[in-house]
Design an enzyme around this catalytic site. Structure first.
Site, short mmCIF file in Angstrom:
data_model
loop_
_atom_site.label_atom_id
_atom_site.label_comp_id
_atom_site.label_asym_id
_atom_site.label_seq_id
_atom_site.Cartn_x
_atom_site.Cartn_y
_atom_site.Cartn_z
N MET A 32 0.85 -1.20 0.00
CA MET A 32 0.00 0.00 0.00
C MET A 32 0.89 1.25 0.00
O MET A 32 0.43 2.35 0.33
CB MET A 32 -0.92 0.00 1.22
CG MET A 32 -1.89 -1.19 1.18
SD MET A 32 -3.42 -0.92 2.06
CE MET A 32 -2.81 -0.60 3.69
N LEU A 35 6.65 3.13 1.33
CA LEU A 35 7.55 1.99 1.40
C LEU A 35 8.70 2.23 2.39
O LEU A 35 9.25 3.33 2.47
CB LEU A 35 8.11 1.68 0.01
CG LEU A 35 7.03 1.37 -1.04
CD1 LEU A 35 7.69 1.11 -2.41
CD2 LEU A 35 6.15 0.20 -0.65
N HIS A 39 9.37 -3.41 3.20
CA HIS A 39 9.00 -3.65 1.80
C HIS A 39 10.24 -3.97 0.95
O HIS A 39 10.18 -4.82 0.06
CB HIS A 39 8.31 -2.42 1.21
CG HIS A 39 7.02 -2.05 1.88
ND1 HIS A 39 6.88 -0.92 2.65
CD2 HIS A 39 5.81 -2.67 1.90
CE1 HIS A 39 5.64 -0.85 3.10
NE2 HIS A 39 4.97 -1.90 2.67
N ASP A 153 2.13 -9.13 8.91
CA ASP A 153 0.70 -9.35 8.73
C ASP A 153 0.48 -10.86 8.66
O ASP A 153 0.17 -11.41 7.61
CB ASP A 153 0.22 -8.66 7.46
CG ASP A 153 0.38 -7.16 7.56
OD1 ASP A 153 -0.47 -6.51 8.17
OD2 ASP A 153 1.39 -6.63 7.05
N VAL A 179 10.74 -7.29 9.49
CA VAL A 179 11.92 -6.42 9.59
C VAL A 179 11.67 -5.43 10.72
O VAL A 179 10.60 -4.83 10.80
CB VAL A 179 12.18 -5.68 8.26
CG1 VAL A 179 13.33 -4.70 8.40
CG2 VAL A 179 12.46 -6.68 7.14
N ARG A 190 2.55 2.59 9.12
CA ARG A 190 1.79 3.33 10.15
C ARG A 190 2.71 3.88 11.25
O ARG A 190 2.26 4.73 12.03
CB ARG A 190 0.70 2.44 10.75
CG ARG A 190 -0.44 2.18 9.77
CD ARG A 190 -1.65 1.55 10.41
NE ARG A 190 -2.80 1.57 9.52
CZ ARG A 190 -3.20 0.54 8.75
NH1 ARG A 190 -2.53 -0.60 8.78
NH2 ARG A 190 -4.25 0.65 7.97
O1 PAF Z 1 -0.34 -5.76 3.42
C1 PAF Z 1 -0.72 -4.83 2.71
O2 PAF Z 1 -0.05 -3.81 2.52
C2 PAF Z 1 -2.09 -4.93 2.04
O3 PAF Z 1 -3.01 -5.54 2.87
C3 PAF Z 1 -2.03 -5.61 0.65
C4 PAF Z 1 -1.60 -7.06 0.76
C5 PAF Z 1 -1.09 -4.86 -0.25
C6 PAF Z 1 -3.43 -5.59 0.01
O4 PAF Z 1 -3.90 -4.31 -0.16
#
Ligand code: PAF
Length: 272
Positions: A32, A35, A39, A153, A179, A190
């Site tokens: 999302m 970054l 990421h 997540d 990480v 966030r």
């Molecule tokens: O983990 C995330 O950033 C989001 O839930 C994803 C997997 C990109 C889906 O929008």
């Protein structure tokens, strides 16, 4: 080679299909945006697995946010995201808009109905329906051989694995380790919301998880978070595969935490 930028779903799909037909191994890194190092580690994991094309999608997916959540204020910085992707060796970035991902009268959604019931799914109704829907769409657009997600997540990764299995998506899911900042705080877009004082409080989460041992008390963990000034959303121990609740931490379990630090909801977890 200059990194490719796509905004139109159909254009990304056409290019990925052509690359796939030419024999390229395609990796997808769904994000999302905003970054950070976490990421970047997903892009590196894609590189290590020998991807010829690494497609990073950057899309703040409205469908996975609840009405009182942070969709509007979620950090967005396209220019910085593009530069980071290019520097890390991604070969394409996809920046769609809500309007071209969800056409007028969009009416088809993907629901996972087992693993998404508890934990974040229980507290954020509709969240995993939004995640599964957008991720299924991204799979159909990018034709990846594999897609990389972060372990932070944890529930999301398990839900997506199940979706891939149950809907016969022809790709592999790779889950890359969490990480952390030097302090131990799990990297998250966030974290940008946190003040210095809040960052200090947030450390109780990684510290508490780090100190867990088989048999440790979840109540004590929860109390230590509250004592640090956090508001606990949940502290739970589940079977790492089925996500079924377990009374206490032991091998094969995952302990997951969601807690509010001020207005910011943070999540973290540890597999024992
Ligand atoms: O983990 C995330 O950033 C989001 O839930 C994803 C997997 C990109 C889906 O929008």
């Amino acid at each position: 080679m200059k990194i490719k930028v796509f905004r139109e779903p159909a254009k990304l799909q056409k290019w990925c299909r052509a690359r796939k037909l030419a024999g390229a191994k395609i990796a997808l890194v769904p994000t999302m945006g905003a970054l950070h190092d976490g990421h970047m580690s997903l892009i590196r994991a894609a590189k290590r697995r020998g991807a010829d094309e690494i497609v990073v999608s950057v899309f703040v997916n409205p469908v996975q946010f609840g009405p009182n959540e942070d969709y509007e204020k979620y950090p967005r910085d396209e220019k910085a995201d593009l530069a980071k992707c290019a520097a890390e060796g991604a070969t394409a970035v996809f920046f769609p808009t809500p309007a071209n991902m969800y056409l007028d009268r969009h009416s088809v959604y993907v629901n996972e109905e087992d693993l998404s019931r508890g934990l974040c799914g229980g507290r954020r109704p509709g969240h995993f329906r939004g995640v599964c829907t957008v991720v299924a769409k991204l799979f159909n657009l990018a034709h990846p051989d594999f897609a990389v997600f972060g372990q932070k997540d944890y529930q999301q990764a398990q839900v997506i694995r199940r979706m891939v299995r149950d809907l016969n998506f022809d790709l592999k899911i790779v889950v890359a380790p969490i990480v952390r900042e030097k302090s131990g705080l799990a990297r998250s877009s966030r974290n940008a919301y946190l003040s210095d004082a809040e960052r200090g409080k947030a450390l109780a989460i990684s510290k508490g998880l780090g100190e867990l041992k088989p048999g440790s008390s979840l109540k004590a963990l929860s109390r230590s978070l509250e004592k640090a000034g956090l508001v606990v959303d949940y502290v739970e121990c589940v079977d790492a595969e089925t996500l079924e609740p377990r009374k206490m931490p032991k091998k094969g379990c995952c302990v997951l935490v969601a807690a509010f630090c001020g207005k910011t909801r943070l999540i973290d977890n540890r597999v024992l």
